[in-house]
Design a protein around this motif. Structure first.
Motif, short mmCIF file in Angstrom:
data_model
loop_
_atom_site.label_atom_id
_atom_site.label_comp_id
_atom_site.label_asym_id
_atom_site.label_seq_id
_atom_site.Cartn_x
_atom_site.Cartn_y
_atom_site.Cartn_z
N LYS A 154 36.95 35.87 51.55
CA LYS A 154 36.57 37.29 51.52
C LYS A 154 36.17 37.73 50.12
O LYS A 154 35.16 38.41 49.94
N VAL A 155 36.96 37.34 49.12
CA VAL A 155 36.66 37.75 47.75
C VAL A 155 35.41 37.05 47.22
O VAL A 155 34.58 37.65 46.52
N ALA A 156 35.26 35.77 47.58
CA ALA A 156 34.13 34.98 47.08
C ALA A 156 32.79 35.49 47.58
O ALA A 156 31.75 35.24 46.95
N LEU A 183 30.93 26.29 35.27
CA LEU A 183 32.19 25.92 35.89
C LEU A 183 33.22 27.01 35.62
O LEU A 183 33.46 27.36 34.46
N VAL A 184 33.81 27.54 36.69
CA VAL A 184 34.87 28.55 36.56
C VAL A 184 36.17 27.92 37.04
O VAL A 184 36.27 27.50 38.20
N MET A 185 37.16 27.82 36.16
CA MET A 185 38.45 27.23 36.51
C MET A 185 39.44 28.34 36.84
O MET A 185 39.85 29.10 35.95
N LEU A 186 39.80 28.44 38.12
CA LEU A 186 40.72 29.48 38.56
C LEU A 186 42.16 29.02 38.42
O LEU A 186 42.45 27.82 38.45
N PRO A 187 43.11 29.95 38.26
CA PRO A 187 44.50 29.57 38.04
C PRO A 187 45.15 29.07 39.33
O PRO A 187 44.71 29.38 40.44
N GLU A 188 46.21 28.30 39.16
CA GLU A 188 46.96 27.79 40.31
C GLU A 188 47.69 28.92 41.02
O GLU A 188 47.79 28.94 42.23
N THR A 189 48.20 29.87 40.24
CA THR A 189 48.92 31.02 40.79
C THR A 189 47.96 32.19 40.98
O THR A 189 47.27 32.59 40.05
N VAL A 192 43.17 34.31 44.07
CA VAL A 192 42.38 35.37 44.70
C VAL A 192 42.21 36.55 43.76
O VAL A 192 41.11 37.11 43.62
N THR A 193 43.29 36.95 43.10
CA THR A 193 43.20 38.05 42.13
C THR A 193 42.28 37.69 40.97
O THR A 193 41.48 38.52 40.51
N SER A 197 38.77 39.48 39.79
CA SER A 197 38.46 39.91 38.42
C SER A 197 37.11 39.38 37.98
O SER A 197 36.34 40.08 37.30
N LEU A 198 36.81 38.15 38.37
CA LEU A 198 35.52 37.56 38.03
C LEU A 198 34.38 38.31 38.71
O LEU A 198 33.33 38.54 38.11
#
Length: 226
Positions: A154-156, A183-189, A192-193, A197-198
């Motif tokens: 949904k967010v993507a 390349l965007v590295m998203l956090p493990e925790t 989605v949030t 933000s991105l």
């Protein structure tokens, strides 16, 4: 006297009905009579406006088939081999016909092996219906997919036009690749949030259109751009 006559009348009627239904049952098993053959197959699904004609053909049931020789378990197993079917149930009606109820996978995104695109359901099931072209506006995933992609998909969608695909790294976090090679590295925790933000950052500053290689969001306290 009257009660005795009624008793024998009901008794005779019961005998006649028993003989009738027993005869019908025997004739049906022997392949005789209108209820002994499958004349129609009634098919329904949980998705409207869906062409289901191919499902009946794949079930392998032809009109005129003896209804009691049709193995419902075999038919049901055959249906579950059809790409796109999640659940199915086959039932024999009193008139000899069959009714089939299917539940279909609902694609919320696409999955690609680099060559073809496959429908991807919310529970991470890759439906074996490959296409050479991606569905317009679909969020695309690669590699292993978790059991629930609902929220991140949904967010993507807010990045459609810039997003190339999402790929899980070591079964614990996501990498996002843009059409421009970032390349965007998203956090493990809480990825989605971070992804939200991105989306906001890109809407305000068009960061994904800039000449950068990497956006590192793994540290929730700061974003590193290279």
């Amino acid at each position: 006297m009257k009660r005795g006559l009624l008793f024998w009348l009901y008794f005779v009627v019961a005998i006649i009905l028993a003989i009738y239904f027993a005869t019908r049952t025997i004739m049906s098993f022997m392949g005789h009579g209108p209820v002994s053959v499958i004349r129609n197959v009634y098919l329904s699904a949980d998705v409207n406006n869906k062409d289901l004609s191919g499902i009946v053909a794949a079930a392998g049931i032809s009109p005129g088939t003896n209804t009691y020789s049709a193995n419902l378990n075999v038919i049901n197993a055959r249906l579950l081999q059809i790409p796109g079917i999640k659940e199915s149930a086959v039932r024999r009606l009193p008139n000899g016909n069959l009714t089939i109820r299917v539940k279909l996978y609902r694609a919320v995104a696409s999955w690609t092996d680099g060559n073809y695109f496959y429908p991807l359901s919310a529970d991470g099931t890759i439906v074996n219906q490959p296409s050479a072209e991606n569905k317009p506006g679909a969020v695309t995933f690669r590699g292993e997919v978790p059991n629930d992609i609902t929220e991140i998909t949904k967010v993507a969608t807010g990045l459609i036009g810039d997003l190339n695909y999402l790929e899980m790294v070591d079964k614990r976090r996501w990498n996002l690749y843009t059409n421009g090679g970032i390349l965007v590295m998203l956090p493990e925790t809480d990825p989605v949030t971070a992804l939200g933000s991105l989306v906001t950052l890109n809407q305000k500053h068009k960061i994904l259109n800039k000449n950068i290689n990497t956006i590192d969001m793994r540290d929730p306290a700061r974003i590193l751009v290279k």
